[in-house]
Scaffold this active site. Structure first.
Site, PDB file in Angstrom:
ATOM      1  N   LYS A 175       0.842  -1.204   0.000  1.00  0.00           N
ATOM      2  CA  LYS A 175       0.000   0.000   0.000  1.00  0.00           C
ATOM      3  C   LYS A 175       0.876   1.252   0.000  1.00  0.00           C
ATOM      4  O   LYS A 175       0.579   2.234  -0.695  1.00  0.00           O
ATOM      5  CB  LYS A 175      -0.944  -0.020   1.213  1.00  0.00           C
ATOM      6  CG  LYS A 175      -2.075  -1.017   1.047  1.00  0.00           C
ATOM      7  CD  LYS A 175      -2.814  -1.312   2.350  1.00  0.00           C
ATOM      8  CE  LYS A 175      -3.809  -2.459   2.153  1.00  0.00           C
ATOM      9  NZ  LYS A 175      -4.401  -2.952   3.405  1.00  0.00           N
ATOM     10  N   GLN A 177      -4.018  -1.430   9.739  1.00  0.00           N
ATOM     11  CA  GLN A 177      -3.966  -2.781   9.160  1.00  0.00           C
ATOM     12  C   GLN A 177      -4.563  -3.790  10.150  1.00  0.00           C
ATOM     13  O   GLN A 177      -4.268  -3.748  11.343  1.00  0.00           O
ATOM     14  CB  GLN A 177      -2.507  -3.145   8.834  1.00  0.00           C
ATOM     15  CG  GLN A 177      -2.344  -4.457   8.112  1.00  0.00           C
ATOM     16  CD  GLN A 177      -2.984  -4.465   6.710  1.00  0.00           C
ATOM     17  OE1 GLN A 177      -2.936  -3.475   5.993  1.00  0.00           O
ATOM     18  NE2 GLN A 177      -3.584  -5.575   6.341  1.00  0.00           N
ATOM     19  N   ASP A 230     -10.274   3.829   4.564  1.00  0.00           N
ATOM     20  CA  ASP A 230     -10.434   2.386   4.418  1.00  0.00           C
ATOM     21  C   ASP A 230     -11.882   1.974   4.740  1.00  0.00           C
ATOM     22  O   ASP A 230     -12.241   0.802   4.638  1.00  0.00           O
ATOM     23  CB  ASP A 230      -9.449   1.682   5.375  1.00  0.00           C
ATOM     24  CG  ASP A 230      -9.154   0.244   4.965  1.00  0.00           C
ATOM     25  OD1 ASP A 230      -9.323  -0.082   3.778  1.00  0.00           O
ATOM     26  OD2 ASP A 230      -8.759  -0.552   5.839  1.00  0.00           O
TER      27      ASP A 230
END
Ligand code: NAP
Length: 282
Positions: A55, A99, A122
């Site tokens: 990412k 994450q 996200d």
């Protein structure tokens, strides 16, 4: 019946990333501010380390700065919340990616909720899920957002179609079902307690597989002409759909890899630039 057409996520994602890079460069030129994505990782799980690195690399290529916060595996929920609250208040950070999965000792929901909704690129907070479900402005969960973009690219209009989503996780199954509902599909969710999964899948005009079980969905259960989206990613690059047999009956199908996967990162990058644009008022 002839073989299904492939939905090329790799090609579409590349175009989205190119477009995003142009928007990032334009924003930087106009405001002097480069979009910045903060990535937060707890512990050193090898798969998570790889995902975060990927990412960051893609961000850089798109003209998005990345700031990485690596926390030790023993980090407490309170410490993690402190880090996320700090990033949420930092005007030089426009998007935050936490994450997951994190360690079992961490209250994941509490941690996600420490991300300011305007930086939740996200799409993991309750605020983002509600906004998305109500069709209000906000950021979609990245994989579901990417799936909808892929369907649009191939002119699949969910309105009036029977959509079956196999899987109901907070980041994938549930939100993709809400997005399909928002586009007027008739949505059925399946999960580990669903009785006769095959019978439900056989009714579907659109199947979204989001399970994490290699080749669970068999070609014989695909309605001829159905659209098949395989979000599954199992060891050995194997999806949740038995690709070879499903391809014989579907009209459109995503390959694994090269279907849904690349769309997730592309959506993350696009949403980061969108967040930076909104926050700088540009
Ligand atoms: P998850 O949190 O483990 O959820 C799996 C879901 O599948 C659960 O709702 C579970 O039901 C259901 N399920 C499990 N076994 C089933 C069965 N035999 N029949 C019907 N439903 C069953 O997984 P996830 O995070 O949503 O991920 C799902 C898959 O997508 C994985 O392969 C993952 O690697 C992949 N993924 C890909 C991307 C990408 O970018 N391409 C992103 C995220 C995830 P219960 O709720 O009843 O337990």
């Amino acid at each position: 019946m002839s073989q299904a057409q492939l939905m090329d996520g790799t090609g579409l994602a590349r175009r989205i990333v190119d477009e995003t890079a142009k928007r990032a460069a334009d924003l930087t030129e106009r405001t002097g501010v480069a979009p910045c994505l903060a990535t937060v990782l707890v512990g050193e799980d090898p798969a998570s380390v790889t995902y975060v690195r990927m990412k960051q690399n893609r961000s850089r290529k798109a003209g998005i700065e990345s700031r990485h916060v690596a926390l030790s595996a023993g980090t407490t929920t309170a410490e993690l919340i402190g880090t996320l609250t700090g990033l949420s208040a930092d005007p030089t950070v426009h998007g935050i990616l936490l994450q997951h999965p994190m360690g079992h000792h961490i209250d994941e929901r509490a941690a996600f909720e420490a991300i300011a909704p305007e930086k939740d690129v996200d799409g993991v907070t309750l605020a983002s899920f509600s906004a998305m479900s109500f069709g209000l402005p906000g950021f979609a969960s990245c994989t579901p957002g990417g799936i909808m973009r892929l369907l649009d690219e191939y002119d699949v209009d969910p309105a009036g179609k029977r959509a079956v989503v196999v899987g109901r996780s907070a980041i994938l199954g549930k939100p993709v079902g809400m997005l399909l509902l928002g586009r007027d599909a008739t949505v059925t969710y399946c999960h580990s307690r669903t009785a006769d999964l095959s019978a439900v899948v056989r009714e579907a005009d659109i199947v979204v597989a989001a399970v994490g079980r290699p080749r669970l969905i068999r070609g014989e259960d695909i309605k001829p002409g159905a659209v098949v989206v395989d979000a599954g990613y199992n060891p050995g690059n194997i999806g949740d759909v038995d690709f070879d047999s499903a391809r014989e009956r579907a009209s459109l199908i995503t390959p694994v890899p090269g279907g849904v996967g690349p769309m997730t990162i592309a959506t993350l990058l696009a949403q980061t630039v969108e967040a930076a644009t909104r926050q700088t008022g540009a």
